[in-house]
Design an enzyme around this catalytic site. Sequence first.
Site, mmCIF file in Angstrom:
data_model
loop_
_atom_site.group_PDB
_atom_site.id
_atom_site.type_symbol
_atom_site.label_atom_id
_atom_site.label_comp_id
_atom_site.label_asym_id
_atom_site.label_seq_id
_atom_site.Cartn_x
_atom_site.Cartn_y
_atom_site.Cartn_z
ATOM 1 N N LYS A 278 -28.619 -8.976 -7.379
ATOM 2 C CA LYS A 278 -29.936 -9.231 -6.793
ATOM 3 C C LYS A 278 -30.628 -7.882 -6.641
ATOM 4 O O LYS A 278 -30.020 -6.950 -6.115
ATOM 5 C CB LYS A 278 -29.716 -9.905 -5.444
ATOM 6 C CG LYS A 278 -30.899 -10.602 -4.882
ATOM 7 C CD LYS A 278 -31.399 -11.775 -5.687
ATOM 8 C CE LYS A 278 -32.581 -12.393 -4.970
ATOM 9 N NZ LYS A 278 -32.204 -12.864 -3.630
ATOM 10 N N HIS A 279 -31.837 -7.777 -7.117
ATOM 11 C CA HIS A 279 -32.578 -6.513 -7.017
ATOM 12 C C HIS A 279 -31.752 -5.330 -7.472
ATOM 13 O O HIS A 279 -31.595 -4.341 -6.760
ATOM 14 C CB HIS A 279 -33.115 -6.307 -5.610
ATOM 15 C CG HIS A 279 -34.273 -7.207 -5.311
ATOM 16 N ND1 HIS A 279 -35.522 -7.013 -5.852
ATOM 17 C CD2 HIS A 279 -34.344 -8.331 -4.570
ATOM 18 C CE1 HIS A 279 -36.331 -7.966 -5.439
ATOM 19 N NE2 HIS A 279 -35.639 -8.785 -4.675
ATOM 20 N N ASN A 423 -26.972 5.494 -1.561
ATOM 21 C CA ASN A 423 -25.551 5.660 -1.235
ATOM 22 C C ASN A 423 -24.834 4.319 -1.276
ATOM 23 O O ASN A 423 -25.317 3.363 -0.661
ATOM 24 C CB ASN A 423 -25.395 6.278 0.153
ATOM 25 C CG ASN A 423 -25.786 7.740 0.150
ATOM 26 O OD1 ASN A 423 -25.459 8.483 -0.746
ATOM 27 N ND2 ASN A 423 -26.496 8.158 1.207
ATOM 28 N N HIS A 522 -29.019 6.051 -9.108
ATOM 29 C CA HIS A 522 -30.262 5.964 -8.323
ATOM 30 C C HIS A 522 -31.281 5.049 -8.976
ATOM 31 O O HIS A 522 -31.128 4.704 -10.129
ATOM 32 C CB HIS A 522 -30.866 7.361 -8.163
ATOM 33 C CG HIS A 522 -29.980 8.270 -7.367
ATOM 34 N ND1 HIS A 522 -29.428 9.404 -7.875
ATOM 35 C CD2 HIS A 522 -29.509 8.167 -6.123
ATOM 36 C CE1 HIS A 522 -28.680 9.981 -6.957
ATOM 37 N NE2 HIS A 522 -28.715 9.252 -5.886
#
Length: 522
Positions: A278-279, A423, A522
């Site tokens: 998800k996302h 993180n 990231h």
Amino acid sequence: PHTPVRRALLSVSDKTGIVDFAKGLREQGVELLSTGGTFRLLKEHSVEVQEVSEHTGFPEIMDGRVKTLHPKIHGGILARRGQDDAVMAENDIAPIDMVVVNLYPFEATVAKDDCTLSDAIENIDIGGPTMVRACAKNHAYTTIVVNTDDYARVLGEMASQEGAVSQATRFDLAVKAFEHTAAYDGAIANYLGRKVSDSDARFARTFNLQLEKKQDMRYGENPHQQAAFYVEPDAQEASVATAVIRQGKPLSFNNVADTDAAFETVKAFTETACVIVKHANPCGVAVGATALEAYDKAFATDPTSAFGGIIAFNVALDADTARAIVDRQFVEVIIAPGIDDAAAAIVAEKKNVRLLETPALSGTPAATALDFKRVNGGLLVQEQDQGMVTRDALTVVSKRAPSEQELNDLLFAWKVAKFVKSNAIVYAKAGQTIGVGAGQMSRVYSARIAGIKAEDEGLTVPGSVMASDAFFPFRDGIDAAAKAGITAVIQPGGSMRDQEVIDAADEAGIAMVFTGMRHFRH
Ligand code: 93A
């Protein structure tokens, strides 16, 4: 004002449709010039045509390497009508109003297994692209045709406009022509680039990557952004780019990104596994004896987030698993290397679900590909993160060594953490994620979020292991983990305060292993 086409040069490697097109041009009263092979074919079909060598008074030489590279040809194409008339007359240059060219089949040649470097080089067309670019440049007066598909359109227009081609069409064809030569040179650069191996060349070559548009999207990440999906035409490996859509609406921009995240994560496992994304983050990952067991466990991590998610498997989708998904949750995309017919029939009950089938997984890691990140004014290029530690590469740093069960869970959690945005903190137990903390600016918060999610879904953290994608800068992360009942930790190590962190683990009886490898994402 319509200026009719009076003279055209035809020089094509792909001779599809050229005879009929030439006949059509003749019917419009166009004089034809042509090179050796094309000339002979037209003659055989009784089309009136003059050979370029006769027109220039210069023979084709060097096995055809020089056939159209002549000022009478290039002057005829490039002349600015009205402005260059005197110089044309002086040099006996006749205008050439249309160029019909397709190039030596470079890509088809290098695609052959037995293609040598010299075969490839002989198939680099020089005269063709030169005419194409000249004619495209001078589109204010001339018409360049590089696609056999455009023959009918051009003839149609000429028929309705007294032998002329409109300015809009000439411009459109010029754009296509430059696309054609750019792709052609890109293919050459790619092919030759593959013969060098240093990383500068590899990175540079990237910018010549020939991508093919697979799909226009209704919009991008948000509805006000335009978007499309481009793929590498030679992509072989099972991926979202090579997947076949068995059913459902077209993929959206976010669907593609999330499906990629889910599928690339699930491919990291050798055991039967399921990943729900998800996302861009895995919200549930599990391994199991069957796809169904793996899905059940992955779903249980975070049913709230799994709603509307993307589900990926590293084994074929079977009917039982399809039934469980369809009955239990709203899902955007299911992707698997193989879809049983019975499973497809079940998913068909939900018309909107996109069902993607990929080729079988090869099991061998893919060749190192490159990864890009756009920054304002530039592009960062790096190798993809294909690093993964094995059991033997782990260093036990705590007083207590992990048990066999803990070790398995640590390796499982580590694999998941690699695919979670930094993180990243992953809690896991018995081949199942218990909590995932993603994308926080501080590691402690990621750990807290992983704990909160576990608690909210009624999963017990005590007895779980924890993976952290990068080192703990302070002991607070370990203290918090100990409080939550974590029994073992896997992390890269390498902090200035590693000793303080190890002490914290020892005080709590936590087993800790270092991987020596970090997985920022990231
Ligand atoms: O070898 S070339 O680079 N030198 C040239 O002067 C030249 N002019 C046209 N190749 C050249 N062409 C190419 O020949 C065209 O682009 C086309 O692909 C092909 C057509 O040759 P033929 O008519 O002899 O079959």
